[in-house]
Design a protein around this motif. Structure first.
Motif: not given
Length: 129
Positions: A101, A105, A109
């Motif tokens: 991540i 992102s 997400d």
């Protein structure tokens, strides 16, 4: 023993100057003000939640609600509210160390990561949080 936490509204880093701000409306008037924050790593910061208070015509800084965000480039924020600075730092450090991540992102997400974090944290603490 007392603790001193330095929350700054401007930060100078390698090639950047960051001055995060927030805009809140109180009684129909929009106020843009510096957002006091504590740098964790790179552009990741934790900050107490500002909240408009219509009844008292004021803006409160909530030290019982901390958030995690990015203060360089487009402002981004995790969809989490932490009960104190220590919890926010814990989340921020785990976010920073997760190679799956980043602040680039998608919002979906980031949200999924936040939900997964809460589930992991509950499992670690025995499910009572």
């Amino acid at each position: 023993m007392s603790t001193h936490v330095n929350l700054v509204d401007m930060r100078i880093g390698s090639g950047i100057v960051s001055a995060p701000s927030t805009t809140l409306t109180v009684r129909g008037v929009m106020y843009t003000m510096p957002l006091p924050a504590h740098q964790i790593n790179g552009s990741t910061v934790v900050f107490p939640a500002p909240e408009p208070d219509e009844e008292t015509n004021s803006i409160r800084v909530r030290f019982d609600q901390w958030r995690i965000g990015r203060d360089v480039g487009p402002w981004r924020q995790l969809p989490l509210h932490c009960p104190d600075m220590a919890a926010a730092v814990k989340v921020a450090m785990e976010f920073e160390s997760d190679p799956g991540i980043s602040w680039d992102s998608s919002e979906e997400d980031l949200g999924a990561w936040a939900v997964a974090f809460v589930e992991r944290d509950r499992a670690r603490s025995g499910g009572d949080r």
